[in-house]
Design an enzyme around this catalytic site. Structure first.
Site, PDB file in Angstrom:
ATOM      1  N   THR A 127      37.256  30.454  71.333  1.00 33.50           N
ATOM      2  CA  THR A 127      37.320  30.204  72.773  1.00 33.50           C
ATOM      3  C   THR A 127      36.741  31.370  73.578  1.00 33.50           C
ATOM      4  OG1 THR A 127      39.329  28.925  72.436  1.00 33.50           O
ATOM      5  CG2 THR A 127      38.903  29.696  74.669  1.00 33.50           C
TER       6      THR A 127
ATOM      7  N   THR B 249      33.102  39.752  70.985  1.00 28.50           N
ATOM      8  CA  THR B 249      32.727  38.701  71.916  1.00 28.50           C
ATOM      9  C   THR B 249      33.104  37.347  71.327  1.00 28.50           C
ATOM     10  OG1 THR B 249      30.863  37.784  73.194  1.00 28.50           O
ATOM     11  CG2 THR B 249      30.367  38.579  70.972  1.00 28.50           C
ATOM     12  N   CYS B 250      33.122  36.310  72.186  1.00 30.96           N
ATOM     13  CA  CYS B 250      33.450  34.956  71.737  1.00 30.96           C
ATOM     14  C   CYS B 250      32.907  33.985  72.776  1.00 30.96           C
ATOM     15  CB  CYS B 250      34.966  34.805  71.541  1.00 30.96           C
ATOM     16  SG  CYS B 250      35.944  35.125  73.025  1.00 30.96           S
ATOM     17  N   GLY B 251      33.639  32.927  73.090  1.00 31.73           N
ATOM     18  CA  GLY B 251      33.182  31.974  74.080  1.00 31.73           C
ATOM     19  C   GLY B 251      33.525  32.372  75.497  1.00 31.73           C
TER      20      GLY B 251
END
Length: 293
Positions: A293, A232-234
């Site tokens: 991101t 996961t990330c932004g």
């Protein structure tokens, strides 16, 4: 063209084959690099900030449906038999997202250019002073979705409760701990309870992916003995850099959370958020390069 050597190729590999029939070079740059008037000769635009994200979703950078993706990639001249190399203007940032999207839609003949456009230009290789574009014939690509490569919040919640799974967060340490605000307004600060911080920049050295033995050490330090990874990330972009690194390191049970923090962090989501450094590592180590991101 012969087979790709793996999910990552170097500038020298691409330079030797540039212009060969069947080779498609895609520019998946986002943000400030999107539409820049510098491209690898013949590069075509894989526009994650535009047509290659779901136009009906309120979330950024979400996967479009199979019909939409088929239409857009055919317009870029992509054939079932094409060999694809994806790059971006930042190095290895959004190019991995394009690679993972192709994988999720059943296309395996794709690789990421190690170091992206910066590595290409540093090697003294030719660059055209024009934005990526394509005006040739349509291709015959057909998307064939593979379930489980891009997942929703329910799958993430299940992984957080599964002792055999690790949820790895590619955002910067300060965003993970909640000490820095989210770049997208309205999102809560912090992270998922039980997630592990692994900023995507930790997989790179001078803009290139680290050697396989180092990647194995990094992932072992983050995930321990767990071999099932949810990334996961932004907004589902740099999580794919983790997917690339994990595949290079030998992991084969990988999923990317498509909505990522843009969904989980919404106050209206009802999903749990914690702050501080209490991630899911046994030893509490952390690192902080890369914005995620």
């Amino acid at each position: 063209m012969g087979p790709l050597p793996g999910p990552l190729v170097g500038a020298d590999w691409l330079a030797r084959r540039l212009g060969e029939p069947g080779l498609v070079v895609l520019d998946a740059s986002v943000g400030a690099h999107r539409g820049a008037r510098r491209r690898i000769p013949g590069a075509r635009p894989f526009d994650i900030d535009g047509a290659l994200s779901d136009p009906t979703s309120p979330l950024p950078h979400t996967m479009p449906g199979a019909d939409h993706l088929t239409r857009e990639l055919r317009s870029l001249g992509l054939d079932e038999t094409s060999t694809v190399v994806v790059h971006d203007g930042a190095g290895i940032h959004s190019s991995a997202r394009a690679w993972w999207m192709l994988r999720a839609m059943g296309f395996d003949r794709a690789a990421v250019l190690d170091g992206g456009l910066p590595a290409w230009t540093a090697a003294g290789l030719p660059v055209e002073s024009a934005a990526a574009r394509y005006t040739g014939p349509r291709g015959d690509f057909t998307a064939r979705p593979r379930p489980g490569l891009l997942v929703g919040s329910g799958r993430v919640a299940a992984a957080l409760a599964d002792p055999a799974s690790a949820v790895l967060d590619a955002r910067a340490r300060e965003r993970f701990t909640g000490t820095a605000p989210e770049p997208r307004p309205g999102l809560r600060a912090g992270h998922m309870p039980g997630a592990v911080s692994l900023p995507f920049g930790e997989l790179q050295d001078n803009g290139l992916m680290r050697p396989v033995r180092e990647l194995r050490r990094v992932f072992s330090g983050a995930a321990g003995e767990r071999r099932k990874l949810v990334l996961t990330c932004g907004s589902g972009v740099t999580a794919c850099v983790l997917a690339l690194g994990a595949e290079l390191a030998g992991y084969d049970d990988l999923a990317v959370y498509d909505g990522s923090w843009s969904e989980w962090g919404l106050p209206s989501s009802g999903l749990p958020v914690v702050t501080g450094l209490n991630d899911g590592r046994d030893d509490g180590r952390d690192a902080g390069r890369g914005s995620g991101t």
